[in-house]
Write a protein that holds these residues in place. Structure first.
Motif, PDB file in Angstrom:
ATOM      1  N   VAL A  19      33.808 -34.444 -43.490  1.00 37.84           N
ATOM      2  CA  VAL A  19      34.719 -33.342 -43.213  1.00 37.84           C
ATOM      3  C   VAL A  19      33.989 -32.166 -42.589  1.00 37.84           C
ATOM      4  O   VAL A  19      34.415 -31.614 -41.573  1.00 37.84           O
ATOM      5  N   GLU A  20      32.877 -31.771 -43.185  1.00 37.67           N
ATOM      6  CA  GLU A  20      32.169 -30.603 -42.661  1.00 37.67           C
ATOM      7  C   GLU A  20      31.614 -30.869 -41.272  1.00 37.67           C
ATOM      8  O   GLU A  20      31.577 -29.963 -40.432  1.00 37.67           O
ATOM      9  N   ARG A  21      31.201 -32.085 -41.003  1.00 35.81           N
ATOM     10  CA  ARG A  21      30.725 -32.403 -39.655  1.00 35.81           C
ATOM     11  C   ARG A  21      31.857 -32.289 -38.643  1.00 35.81           C
ATOM     12  O   ARG A  21      31.667 -31.784 -37.528  1.00 35.81           O
ATOM     13  N   GLN A  22      33.039 -32.746 -39.029  1.00 38.07           N
ATOM     14  CA  GLN A  22      34.185 -32.635 -38.134  1.00 38.07           C
ATOM     15  C   GLN A  22      34.575 -31.185 -37.915  1.00 38.07           C
ATOM     16  O   GLN A  22      34.916 -30.779 -36.800  1.00 38.07           O
ATOM     17  N   ILE A  23      34.543 -30.384 -38.971  1.00 37.17           N
ATOM     18  CA  ILE A  23      34.873 -28.962 -38.839  1.00 37.17           C
ATOM     19  C   ILE A  23      33.873 -28.262 -37.942  1.00 37.17           C
ATOM     20  O   ILE A  23      34.237 -27.427 -37.102  1.00 37.17           O
ATOM     21  N   ASP A  24      32.591 -28.590 -38.093  1.00 39.04           N
ATOM     22  CA  ASP A  24      31.567 -27.981 -37.227  1.00 39.04           C
ATOM     23  C   ASP A  24      31.839 -28.291 -35.761  1.00 39.04           C
ATOM     24  O   ASP A  24      31.665 -27.424 -34.887  1.00 39.04           O
ATOM     25  N   LYS A  25      32.286 -29.500 -35.475  1.00 34.90           N
ATOM     26  CA  LYS A  25      32.618 -29.848 -34.090  1.00 34.90           C
ATOM     27  C   LYS A  25      33.840 -29.075 -33.606  1.00 34.90           C
ATOM     28  O   LYS A  25      33.867 -28.575 -32.485  1.00 34.90           O
ATOM     29  N   ASP A  26      34.858 -28.980 -34.465  1.00 34.82           N
ATOM     30  CA  ASP A  26      36.102 -28.334 -34.056  1.00 34.82           C
ATOM     31  C   ASP A  26      35.936 -26.837 -33.842  1.00 34.82           C
ATOM     32  O   ASP A  26      36.659 -26.251 -33.026  1.00 34.82           O
ATOM     33  N   VAL A  27      35.027 -26.220 -34.571  1.00 34.04           N
ATOM     34  CA  VAL A  27      34.796 -24.779 -34.389  1.00 34.04           C
ATOM     35  C   VAL A  27      34.314 -24.493 -32.971  1.00 34.04           C
ATOM     36  O   VAL A  27      34.637 -23.453 -32.382  1.00 34.04           O
ATOM     37  N   ARG A  28      33.591 -25.429 -32.390  1.00 32.95           N
ATOM     38  CA  ARG A  28      33.058 -25.236 -31.033  1.00 32.95           C
ATOM     39  C   ARG A  28      34.036 -25.695 -29.952  1.00 32.95           C
ATOM     40  O   ARG A  28      33.749 -25.555 -28.763  1.00 32.95           O
ATOM     41  N   ARG A  29      35.181 -26.243 -30.343  1.00 34.25           N
ATOM     42  CA  ARG A  29      36.118 -26.803 -29.366  1.00 34.25           C
ATOM     43  C   ARG A  29      37.357 -25.957 -29.154  1.00 34.25           C
ATOM     44  O   ARG A  29      38.296 -26.399 -28.492  1.00 34.25           O
ATOM     45  N   VAL A  30      37.395 -24.778 -29.684  1.00 30.84           N
ATOM     46  CA  VAL A  30      38.606 -23.958 -29.560  1.00 30.84           C
ATOM     47  C   VAL A  30      38.668 -23.341 -28.170  1.00 30.84           C
ATOM     48  O   VAL A  30      37.644 -22.994 -27.589  1.00 30.84           O
ATOM     49  N   PRO A  31      39.863 -23.184 -27.598  1.00 33.99           N
ATOM     50  CA  PRO A  31      39.989 -22.610 -26.253  1.00 33.99           C
ATOM     51  C   PRO A  31      39.902 -21.094 -26.227  1.00 33.99           C
ATOM     52  O   PRO A  31      39.759 -20.519 -25.152  1.00 33.99           O
ATOM     53  N   LEU A  32      40.011 -20.442 -27.378  1.00 34.36           N
ATOM     54  CA  LEU A  32      39.965 -18.984 -27.444  1.00 34.36           C
ATOM     55  C   LEU A  32      38.587 -18.522 -27.878  1.00 34.36           C
ATOM     56  O   LEU A  32      37.888 -19.210 -28.629  1.00 34.36           O
ATOM     57  N   TYR A  65      41.442 -33.403 -43.719  1.00 33.31           N
ATOM     58  CA  TYR A  65      41.421 -32.427 -42.633  1.00 33.31           C
ATOM     59  C   TYR A  65      41.905 -33.097 -41.351  1.00 33.31           C
ATOM     60  O   TYR A  65      41.641 -34.272 -41.109  1.00 33.31           O
ATOM     61  N   CYS A  66      42.626 -32.341 -40.522  1.00 33.27           N
ATOM     62  CA  CYS A  66      43.186 -32.881 -39.285  1.00 33.27           C
ATOM     63  C   CYS A  66      42.811 -31.978 -38.117  1.00 33.27           C
ATOM     64  O   CYS A  66      42.856 -30.745 -38.225  1.00 33.27           O
ATOM     65  N   GLN A  67      42.428 -32.594 -37.024  1.00 30.28           N
ATOM     66  CA  GLN A  67      42.148 -31.830 -35.806  1.00 30.28           C
ATOM     67  C   GLN A  67      43.420 -31.153 -35.307  1.00 30.28           C
ATOM     68  O   GLN A  67      44.511 -31.699 -35.427  1.00 30.28           O
ATOM     69  N   GLY A  68      43.252 -30.005 -34.722  1.00 25.20           N
ATOM     70  CA  GLY A  68      44.378 -29.196 -34.276  1.00 25.20           C
ATOM     71  C   GLY A  68      44.489 -27.924 -35.079  1.00 25.20           C
ATOM     72  O   GLY A  68      44.951 -26.896 -34.565  1.00 25.20           O
ATOM     73  N   LEU A  69      44.071 -27.967 -36.343  1.00 24.45           N
ATOM     74  CA  LEU A  69      44.082 -26.760 -37.160  1.00 24.45           C
ATOM     75  C   LEU A  69      43.096 -25.720 -36.644  1.00 24.45           C
ATOM     76  O   LEU A  69      43.288 -24.524 -36.860  1.00 24.45           O
ATOM     77  N   ASN A  70      42.052 -26.160 -35.960  1.00 28.22           N
ATOM     78  CA  ASN A  70      41.097 -25.202 -35.395  1.00 28.22           C
ATOM     79  C   ASN A  70      41.754 -24.338 -34.321  1.00 28.22           C
ATOM     80  O   ASN A  70      41.471 -23.137 -34.218  1.00 28.22           O
ATOM     81  N   PHE A  71      42.664 -24.905 -33.540  1.00 32.36           N
ATOM     82  CA  PHE A  71      43.392 -24.129 -32.546  1.00 32.36           C
ATOM     83  C   PHE A  71      44.250 -23.063 -33.227  1.00 32.36           C
ATOM     84  O   PHE A  71      44.301 -21.909 -32.788  1.00 32.36           O
ATOM     85  N   ILE A  72      44.923 -23.469 -34.308  1.00 28.44           N
ATOM     86  CA  ILE A  72      45.836 -22.573 -34.998  1.00 28.44           C
ATOM     87  C   ILE A  72      45.080 -21.395 -35.606  1.00 28.44           C
ATOM     88  O   ILE A  72      45.445 -20.230 -35.422  1.00 28.44           O
ATOM     89  N   ALA A  73      44.009 -21.708 -36.338  1.00 34.45           N
ATOM     90  CA  ALA A  73      43.243 -20.650 -37.001  1.00 34.45           C
ATOM     91  C   ALA A  73      42.566 -19.727 -36.002  1.00 34.45           C
ATOM     92  O   ALA A  73      42.451 -18.517 -36.241  1.00 34.45           O
ATOM     93  N   SER A  74      42.117 -20.273 -34.873  1.00 35.67           N
ATOM     94  CA  SER A  74      41.442 -19.422 -33.886  1.00 35.67           C
ATOM     95  C   SER A  74      42.396 -18.386 -33.297  1.00 35.67           C
ATOM     96  O   SER A  74      42.009 -17.238 -33.067  1.00 35.67           O
ATOM     97  N   LEU A  75      43.654 -18.774 -33.070  1.00 34.03           N
ATOM     98  CA  LEU A  75      44.612 -17.790 -32.571  1.00 34.03           C
ATOM     99  C   LEU A  75      44.899 -16.727 -33.623  1.00 34.03           C
ATOM    100  O   LEU A  75      44.967 -15.531 -33.317  1.00 34.03           O
ATOM    101  N   LEU A  76      45.078 -17.141 -34.859  1.00 31.33           N
ATOM    102  CA  LEU A  76      45.385 -16.184 -35.920  1.00 31.33           C
ATOM    103  C   LEU A  76      44.256 -15.158 -36.083  1.00 31.33           C
ATOM    104  O   LEU A  76      44.529 -13.992 -36.392  1.00 31.33           O
ATOM    105  N   LEU A  77      43.023 -15.580 -35.875  1.00 32.00           N
ATOM    106  CA  LEU A  77      41.901 -14.648 -36.010  1.00 32.00           C
ATOM    107  C   LEU A  77      41.887 -13.592 -34.917  1.00 32.00           C
ATOM    108  O   LEU A  77      41.214 -12.566 -35.060  1.00 32.00           O
TER     109      LEU A  77
END
Length: 299
Positions: free
Chosen positions: A49-62, A86-98
């Motif tokens: 999970v943490e490895r996937q999250i680390d990848k997703d943090v670097r993949r956000v468009p914002l 954990y599911c991919q796509g949540l990184n996009f959502i959280a990045s916009l909210l931030l």
């Protein structure tokens, strides 16, 4: 600036209400955001999970000012829903909210979207909820934009892959920020139906270019041409009279978030007859008695 301040207040209030509701429902079993972060460091499978999250943090468009905050939000969410994973796509959502609210407020808004606004299973492993929303959009397109599917089929394309990319990320990375925030304002207020209405609006914009496509590449570019707005028109996010006018036109163009319906025939307007006003009695000329008035000629 006024819109940004207003949006921050509204979204912060929604996040506070979600947090208060969670405390009220869970009572003594309430787990705070900080407790979830601590639990995540103990319970999550770091190798997966943490490895996937680390990848997703670097993949956000914002552009995220604090990537560590984004990682903490995703980690805490994964700890809160350890069963679903954990599911991919949540990184996009959280990045916009931030970009709008603080870290903990962004976490509670993610919980609000997943638990209360989006259909069940939207970010599950099987993606049942997101697939259901794609199906809803395709049905609406067949009803309100019947030319889209034949235009795509001409080049052996289908609507589902494009619609899934839009809906899965809630249009993050698909629209310029000022339009994306407008869509999210309505999403938080009106619910999940905004996704299909925004998808219809995008397709209505692309229909003309899609009909003019001369190849499969042209058709694919037509279906993705809105992404150019994200990079080619950053000036729309600034303030000023001209940019505000463009923002208004873009909102009217995209955010007419109602299915296109046939306009009713205009009512026939019948002009009222013009009545001549009678002259006042004193203004009428009197003829002398005895017939026509005599005409005198100057000597």
């Amino acid at each position: 600036m006024a819109d940004a301040a207003r949006r921050r207040r509204q979204w912060s209030a929604i996040a506070a209400e979600k947090k208060a509701t969670d405390v009220r429902l869970m009572g003594s079993e309430t787990v705070t955001y900080l407790q979830l972060i601590v639990r995540a460091s103990q319970d999550l499978d770091a190798a997966k999970v943490e490895r996937q999250i680390d990848k997703d943090v670097r993949r956000v468009p914002l552009a995220v000012q604090d990537p560590a905050a984004l990682k903490r939000i995703l980690t805490a969410f994964a700890a809160r829903y350890a069963e679903g994973g954990y599911c991919q796509g949540l990184n996009f959502i959280a990045s916009l909210l931030l970009t709008v609210v603080e870290e903990e407020e962004a976490f509670w808004l993610v919980c609000l979207l997943v638990e209360d606004i989006l259909p069940p299973g939207f970010y599950s492993t099987e993606l049942h909820g997101s697939k259901a929303e794609v199906h809803v959009l395709t049905q609406l397109v067949a009803r309100y934009l019947p030319n889209i599917n034949p235009l795509l089929a001409r080049w052996s394309l289908t609507l589902e892959p494009f619609a899934f990319a839009w809906i899965m990320c809630l249009f993050v990375g698909e629209l310029p920020l000022h339009l994306l925030l407008d869509v999210w304002d309505r999403l938080l207020k009106d619910g999940v139906t905004v996704l299909s209405r925004a998808g219809l609006s995008l397709l209505r914009i692309h229909e003309k270019a899609l009909s003019a496509a001369g190849s499969m590449d042209d058709a694919m570019l037509a279906m993705q041409s809105h992404r150019v707005w994200v990079h080619a028109r950053p000036r729309l996010a600034c303030t000023g009279r001209a940019s505000a006018a463009r923002r208004g036109r873009d909102r009217e163009r995209l955010l007419a978030l109602t299915p296109p319906a046939r306009a009713p025939a205009p009512a026939r307007v019948v002009a009222a007859p013009v009545l001549s006003r009678p002259r006042p009695r004193a203004a009428r000329r009197r003829r002398p008695s005895g017939g026509r008035a005599k005409t005198t000629t100057a000597a």
